[in-house]
Design a protein around this motif. Structure first.
Motif, PDB file in Angstrom:
ATOM      1  N   THR A  53     -10.357  -8.139   4.873  1.00 31.37           N
ATOM      2  CA  THR A  53     -11.684  -7.518   4.200  1.00 31.37           C
ATOM      3  C   THR A  53     -12.427  -8.583   4.034  1.00 31.37           C
ATOM      4  O   THR A  53     -12.059  -9.759   3.674  1.00 31.37           O
ATOM      5  N   LEU A  54     -13.795  -8.427   3.552  1.00 38.22           N
ATOM      6  CA  LEU A  54     -14.629  -9.376   2.721  1.00 38.22           C
ATOM      7  C   LEU A  54     -14.002 -10.208   1.697  1.00 38.22           C
ATOM      8  O   LEU A  54     -13.907 -11.204   1.685  1.00 38.22           O
ATOM      9  N   PRO A  55     -13.383  -9.181   0.683  1.00 34.14           N
ATOM     10  CA  PRO A  55     -12.570  -9.712  -0.360  1.00 34.14           C
ATOM     11  C   PRO A  55     -11.625 -10.977  -0.111  1.00 34.14           C
ATOM     12  O   PRO A  55     -11.191 -11.927  -0.657  1.00 34.14           O
ATOM     13  N   ASP A  56     -10.934 -10.397   1.068  1.00 33.72           N
ATOM     14  CA  ASP A  56      -9.888 -11.354   1.571  1.00 33.72           C
ATOM     15  C   ASP A  56     -10.498 -12.739   2.025  1.00 33.72           C
ATOM     16  O   ASP A  56     -10.080 -13.811   1.784  1.00 33.72           O
ATOM     17  N   PHE A  57     -11.702 -12.647   2.742  1.00 34.66           N
ATOM     18  CA  PHE A  57     -12.427 -14.062   3.002  1.00 34.66           C
ATOM     19  C   PHE A  57     -12.704 -14.683   1.899  1.00 34.66           C
ATOM     20  O   PHE A  57     -12.885 -15.721   1.714  1.00 34.66           O
ATOM     21  N   ASP A  58     -13.085 -13.898   0.706  1.00 35.99           N
ATOM     22  CA  ASP A  58     -13.710 -14.590  -0.423  1.00 35.99           C
ATOM     23  C   ASP A  58     -12.324 -15.388  -1.140  1.00 35.99           C
ATOM     24  O   ASP A  58     -12.782 -16.457  -1.595  1.00 35.99           O
ATOM     25  N   ARG A  59     -11.263 -14.521  -1.077  1.00 37.25           N
ATOM     26  CA  ARG A  59     -10.266 -15.268  -1.602  1.00 37.25           C
ATOM     27  C   ARG A  59      -9.772 -16.524  -0.747  1.00 37.25           C
ATOM     28  O   ARG A  59      -9.421 -17.720  -1.437  1.00 37.25           O
ATOM     29  N   LEU A  60      -9.845 -16.333   0.794  1.00 40.69           N
ATOM     30  CA  LEU A  60      -9.685 -17.764   1.395  1.00 40.69           C
ATOM     31  C   LEU A  60     -10.300 -18.799   1.091  1.00 40.69           C
ATOM     32  O   LEU A  60      -9.940 -19.883   0.966  1.00 40.69           O
ATOM     33  N   ILE A  61     -11.719 -18.547   1.070  1.00 42.73           N
ATOM     34  CA  ILE A  61     -12.820 -19.419   0.573  1.00 42.73           C
ATOM     35  C   ILE A  61     -12.373 -20.345  -0.545  1.00 42.73           C
ATOM     36  O   ILE A  61     -12.476 -21.610  -0.695  1.00 42.73           O
TER      37      ILE A  61
ATOM     38  N   GLN B 221     -12.638  -6.145  20.451  1.00 44.23           N
ATOM     39  CA  GLN B 221     -11.468  -7.175  20.984  1.00 44.23           C
ATOM     40  C   GLN B 221     -11.288  -7.122  22.551  1.00 44.23           C
ATOM     41  O   GLN B 221     -10.180  -7.302  23.016  1.00 44.23           O
ATOM     42  N   ALA B 222     -12.434  -6.875  22.909  1.00 42.01           N
ATOM     43  CA  ALA B 222     -12.429  -6.887  24.701  1.00 42.01           C
ATOM     44  C   ALA B 222     -12.007  -8.444  24.988  1.00 42.01           C
ATOM     45  O   ALA B 222     -11.658  -8.695  25.838  1.00 42.01           O
ATOM     46  N   ASP B 223     -12.725  -9.341  24.286  1.00 51.27           N
ATOM     47  CA  ASP B 223     -12.552 -10.824  24.395  1.00 51.27           C
ATOM     48  C   ASP B 223     -11.816 -11.308  23.273  1.00 51.27           C
ATOM     49  O   ASP B 223     -12.223 -12.533  22.867  1.00 51.27           O
ATOM     50  N   TYR B 224     -11.103 -10.581  22.573  1.00 51.91           N
ATOM     51  CA  TYR B 224     -10.468 -10.975  21.305  1.00 51.91           C
ATOM     52  C   TYR B 224     -11.234 -11.714  20.273  1.00 51.91           C
ATOM     53  O   TYR B 224     -10.920 -12.941  19.771  1.00 51.91           O
ATOM     54  N   GLY B 225     -12.339 -10.917  19.879  1.00 51.48           N
ATOM     55  CA  GLY B 225     -13.200 -11.309  18.780  1.00 51.48           C
ATOM     56  C   GLY B 225     -14.578 -12.073  19.198  1.00 51.48           C
ATOM     57  O   GLY B 225     -15.375 -12.195  18.454  1.00 51.48           O
ATOM     58  N   TYR B 226     -14.619 -12.613  20.460  1.00 50.43           N
ATOM     59  CA  TYR B 226     -15.716 -13.231  21.081  1.00 50.43           C
ATOM     60  C   TYR B 226     -16.651 -12.220  21.615  1.00 50.43           C
ATOM     61  O   TYR B 226     -17.808 -12.722  22.240  1.00 50.43           O
ATOM     62  N   ASP B 227     -16.612 -10.894  21.282  1.00 52.85           N
ATOM     63  CA  ASP B 227     -17.318  -9.921  21.494  1.00 52.85           C
ATOM     64  C   ASP B 227     -17.616  -9.303  20.287  1.00 52.85           C
ATOM     65  O   ASP B 227     -16.996  -8.166  19.757  1.00 52.85           O
ATOM     66  N   VAL B 228     -18.680  -9.508  19.593  1.00 55.85           N
ATOM     67  CA  VAL B 228     -18.855  -9.068  17.826  1.00 55.85           C
ATOM     68  C   VAL B 228     -19.522  -7.890  17.904  1.00 55.85           C
ATOM     69  O   VAL B 228     -20.786  -7.733  18.747  1.00 55.85           O
ATOM     70  N   SER B 229     -19.275  -6.757  17.285  1.00 49.68           N
ATOM     71  CA  SER B 229     -19.931  -5.614  17.108  1.00 49.68           C
ATOM     72  C   SER B 229     -20.730  -5.489  15.571  1.00 49.68           C
ATOM     73  O   SER B 229     -21.367  -4.745  15.459  1.00 49.68           O
ATOM     74  N   ASP B 230     -20.214  -6.416  14.696  1.00 45.58           N
ATOM     75  CA  ASP B 230     -20.836  -6.546  13.400  1.00 45.58           C
ATOM     76  C   ASP B 230     -20.321  -7.865  12.814  1.00 45.58           C
ATOM     77  O   ASP B 230     -19.430  -8.310  12.527  1.00 45.58           O
ATOM     78  N   TYR B 231     -21.599  -8.756  12.840  1.00 50.61           N
ATOM     79  CA  TYR B 231     -21.262 -10.188  12.352  1.00 50.61           C
ATOM     80  C   TYR B 231     -21.190 -10.258  10.946  1.00 50.61           C
ATOM     81  O   TYR B 231     -20.767 -11.194  10.143  1.00 50.61           O
ATOM     82  N   LEU B 232     -21.328  -9.069  10.227  1.00 52.76           N
ATOM     83  CA  LEU B 232     -21.443  -9.323   8.728  1.00 52.76           C
ATOM     84  C   LEU B 232     -20.300  -8.522   8.116  1.00 52.76           C
ATOM     85  O   LEU B 232     -20.308  -8.041   6.733  1.00 52.76           O
ATOM     86  N   ASP B 233     -19.233  -8.231   8.740  1.00 52.05           N
ATOM     87  CA  ASP B 233     -18.112  -7.526   8.312  1.00 52.05           C
ATOM     88  C   ASP B 233     -17.032  -8.149   8.813  1.00 52.05           C
ATOM     89  O   ASP B 233     -17.016  -8.672  10.183  1.00 52.05           O
ATOM     90  N   ILE B 234     -15.714  -8.126   8.384  1.00 53.07           N
ATOM     91  CA  ILE B 234     -14.578  -8.349   8.970  1.00 53.07           C
ATOM     92  C   ILE B 234     -13.962  -7.195   9.679  1.00 53.07           C
ATOM     93  O   ILE B 234     -13.773  -6.105   9.123  1.00 53.07           O
ATOM     94  N   ASP B 235     -13.364  -7.577  10.713  1.00 58.85           N
ATOM     95  CA  ASP B 235     -12.629  -6.871  11.554  1.00 58.85           C
ATOM     96  C   ASP B 235     -11.409  -6.281  10.877  1.00 58.85           C
ATOM     97  O   ASP B 235     -10.346  -7.155  10.175  1.00 58.85           O
TER      98      ASP B 235
END
Length: 527
Positions: free
Chosen positions: A77-85, A58-72
Motif C-alpha cells: 500500500t502507499l503507507p507501506d511505501f511511506d514506511r519504506l522511504i 502484470q502482463a510484463d510484470y509491472g512494466y505495464d502500468v495501469s495506475d502510476y499513483l498507487d501501489i499494486d
C-alpha cells in the motif's frame, strides 16, 4: 565529499517480486524490502532503485502500468511505501523509483478513453494510425517481443502502436498534454519523498510522426530470434525531441533540490543517445546503456572501448554502468564457465567498483548468483515464452533472492514462489555468506568501502594503459590521488610489470605477487 550524492554513486537494484515476501503469497513486496534495508545499507551502497510496483495487470510484470499513483495490492500500500522511504532515509539510503513513460497498460484509464473514439479528450494520447489501403499495419515496425508493433482496434477502426507487448500501448510522447501528465506523476512521487527516478526505455518515448518504415539491419553475426532483430530502429524510437522534453524533467528535479534521474537507453545507438540525454546541465544527470549486457565476453578491449567513449570534459555527460539487471542473463553465466564462477565474480566486482561513472548492482549480484535454468513450464516472462528455446530468458535472472540455505524456498517465502527458488543458489545464500569472512558478500562490502572512500574512484578521470590481453589496466586520478587498477581477465597467470608500480594495495582478488597476476586476479593500488 563535496560532490552531489549521486555523482559516482553505487545504486542497488531491487526486483520487488523476487526480493522478499512478507505475507506468504509467494510474491515479494514492499514490506519485504523494508525488512531487509539494514542488509542493503550494510553493503555500502548510496541508493536503491526499485523496479515498478505500481498498479498493473502484470502482463510484463509491472512494466505495464495501469495506475502510476498507487501501489499494486500484491506489493502493498502507499503507507507501506511511506514506511519504506522513512526507514531508508534513516539509514542514509536514497530511493529511486522506476517510471515507465514510453507506454502504459492497455488497462489504464487513459487508454480506455483514447480507444473509445477518434475525438475524445485523450484521442491523441497514444499513437494511432489508419491501416494501409490493403488493411495491413501503417509501417513495418516490429515489436521487441515479436510480431508487428501494431494491433488493430475495432472501436476506433485504427491500429495502435506498441514497441513491446500489445498490452503495452505506446504513449504519444510528442503530446504536450501527455508530457504534462508524466511530469505530474513525477511530482506525486517527489512530494512523497523519493530521491529520483530510473526512466525505463526512455529512447522509446517518441516515434517518427511521419511513420517512416525502418530499414533492414545488416548481418552482424548475432543470432536473430525475433523479427525485431532484422531492422535498424530509426523511426519507431529515438526521436530528436526526446532530449528537449528531458529539459522539462530536469527543471522539475531542480525544484526539489538534490534529486536525480538516470535513463535506460537500449538498442544499437546507445552511446549517442546517452550523451544526448545527459548533455550540459539542463538534461538528465546520467544514463546507462546495454554495452555490457550485449557483450558476449568481458574483454580488455571491450571495456576500454566502452569507457573511452566518455571522456572527462565539460561537453560529455556522466555515465552509469551495470553488468546485470532484471532483463538479461546473470553475468557469470554469460561471461565465464561454471568452474570459474567464484574467482570471476570477485574480479567482476572489483572491476565494476573501479569504473568511472555511477554503478548498479542487481540484487543477488553481491552473492555471485549464476543464471537460473528453468523448465519451460516454469517460465513467466512473455518474451521468453514467445522465443523459446532461442533465449536464456529473463526469468532466470528473476528467481527469488536466497536468504537462508535451509529454509523453505531459501527464505524468500513460506509459500510457493511465483518463480521457483534455484537449488544452485542454496550455498550462496545471504545467511551462508554472512558467516564466512572470505565470501563474495564480504568482498563486495570491502570493494564498495574502498570506492566510497576514494575521490579518484568516485569522480576521477580514467586513463587506460596499453597492455596485451587478457590484461586490463588503467589509472584513476583526482587531484593528488592516483590509483592503479589492474586486472587479469583470463584463466592463466600473467606477467604484469605494472603491478610493481603499486606501493599500497587497497584491495586485491586472486593471487597477486610481484609482477605476477594469477587467473582472474586484480588489484586497486595507490601509485
Amino acid at each position: 565529499m563535496s560532490e552531489p550524492w549521486w555523482h559516482g554513486a553505487t545504486i542497488y537494484q531491487i526486483y520487488p517480486r523476487s526480493f522478499s515476501d512478507s505475507n506468504g503469497d509467494g510474491i515479494g513486496d514492499l514490506p519485504g524490502i523494508t525488512a531487509h534495508l539494514d542488509y542493503i545499507a550494510s553493503l555500502g551502497v548510496d541508493a536503491i532503485w526499485i523496479s515498478p510496483f505500481f498498479k498493473s495487470p502484470q502482463a510484463d510484470y509491472g512494466y505495464d502500468v495501469s495506475d502510476y499513483l498507487d501501489i499494486d495490492p500484491q506489493f502493498g500500500t502507499l503507507p507501506d511505501f511511506d514506511r519504506l522511504i522513512e526507514r531508508a532515509h534513516a539509514l542514509g539510503l536514497r530511493i529511486l523509483v522506476d517510471l515507465v513513460w514510453a507506454h502504459t497498460s492497455d488497462q489504464h484509464e487513459w487508454f480506455a478513453q483514447s480507444r473509445s473514439s477518434r475525438n475524445n479528450p485523450k484521442a491523441n494520447w497514444y499513437v494511432w494510425a489508419d491501416a494501409k489501403a490493403d488493411g495491413t499495419p501503417p509501417t513495418n515496425w516490429q515489436s521487441v517481443f515479436g510480431g508487428p508493433a501494431w494491433t488493430w482496434d475495432a472501436r476506433r477502426g485504427q491500429y495502435y502502436m506498441h514497441n513491446f507487448l500489445s498490452a503495452q500501448p505506446q504513449l504519444n510522447g510528442h503530446s504536450a498534454e501527455v508530457q504534462d501528465a508524466l511530469l505530474a506523476i513525477a511530482r506525486f512521487w517527489l512530494d512523497r519523498g523519493v530521491d529520483g527516478f530510473r526512466l525505463d526505455a526512455l529512447n522509446y518515448m517518441m516515434h517518427d510522426p511521419a511513420l517512416t518504415d525502418n530499414p533492414a539491419a545488416p548481418e552482424d553475426g548475432r543470432r536473430r530470434s525475433r523479427p525485431h532483430d532484422f531492422q535498424r530502429h530509426l523511426f519507431n524510437q529515438s526521436h530528436p525531441d526526446i532530449p528537449i522534453f528531458l529539459e522539462r524533467v530536469r527543471q522539475l528535479l531542480e525544484r526539489y533540490g538534490d534529486r536525480f534521474a538516470v535513463a535506460e537507453v537500449g538498442g544499437a545507438d546507445t552511446d549517442r543517445e546517452m550523451k544526448l540525454f545527459t548533455a550540459g546541465k539542463n538534461r538528465l544527470q546520467s544514463a546507462y546503456g546495454f554495452d555490457f549486457f550485449y557483450a558476449r565476453q568481458l574483454t580488455p578491449s571491450g571495456v576500454r572501448s566502452v569507457l573511452e567513449k566518455w571522456p572527462d570534459d565539460p561537453e560529455t555527460g556522466w555515465p552509469s554502468w551495470a553488468f546485470e539487471n532484471h532483463d538479461v542473463p546473470r553475468a557469470l553465466s554469460r561471461w565465464t564457465e561454471q568452474e570459474h564462477f567464484s574467482e570471476f565474480a570477485r574480479l567482476k566486482t572489483l572491476l565494476l567498483t573501479s569504473l568511472r561513472g555511477n554503478i548498479f548492482i542487481y540484487n543477488g549480484e553481491e552473492l555471485g548468483l549464476p543464471h537460473s535454468d528453468l523448465a519451460f513450464e516454469d517460465l513467466r516472462d512473455p518474451e521468453a515464452i514467445a522465443n523459446w528455446p532461442l533465449t536464456l530468458s529473463r526469468d532466470g535472472a528473476r528467481t527469488p533472492m536466497p536468504w537462508q540455505a535451509d529454509a523453505p524456498n531459501l527464505g524468500f517465502s513460506a509459500a510457493r514462489p511465483w518463480l521457483p527458488a534455484c537449488p544452485g543458489h542454496r550455498h550462496l545464500s545471504v545467511e551462508t555468506q554472512e558467516r564466512a569472512s572470505d565470501s563474495l558478500l564480504a568482498f563486495t562490502r570491502s570493494a564498495l568501502a574502498v570506492r566510497r572512500a576514494s575521490a579518484a574512484l568516485r569522480w576521477g578521470r580514467i586513463e587506460f594503459i596499453d597492455t596485451a590481453a587478457p590484461l586490463l589496466a588503467f589509472e584513476r586520478r583526482h587531484q593528488d590521488e592516483r590509483l592503479l587498477c589492474l586486472f587479469n581477465l583470463g584463466p592463466d597467470t600473467q606477467q604484469a610489470s605494472l603491478a610493481e608500480m603499486a606501493h599500497e594495495h587497497l584491495l586485491t582478488t586472486g593471487a597477486t605477487e610481484g609482477s605476477q597476476l594469477g587467473p582472474f586476479a586484480g588489484l586497486i593500488a595507490r601509485l
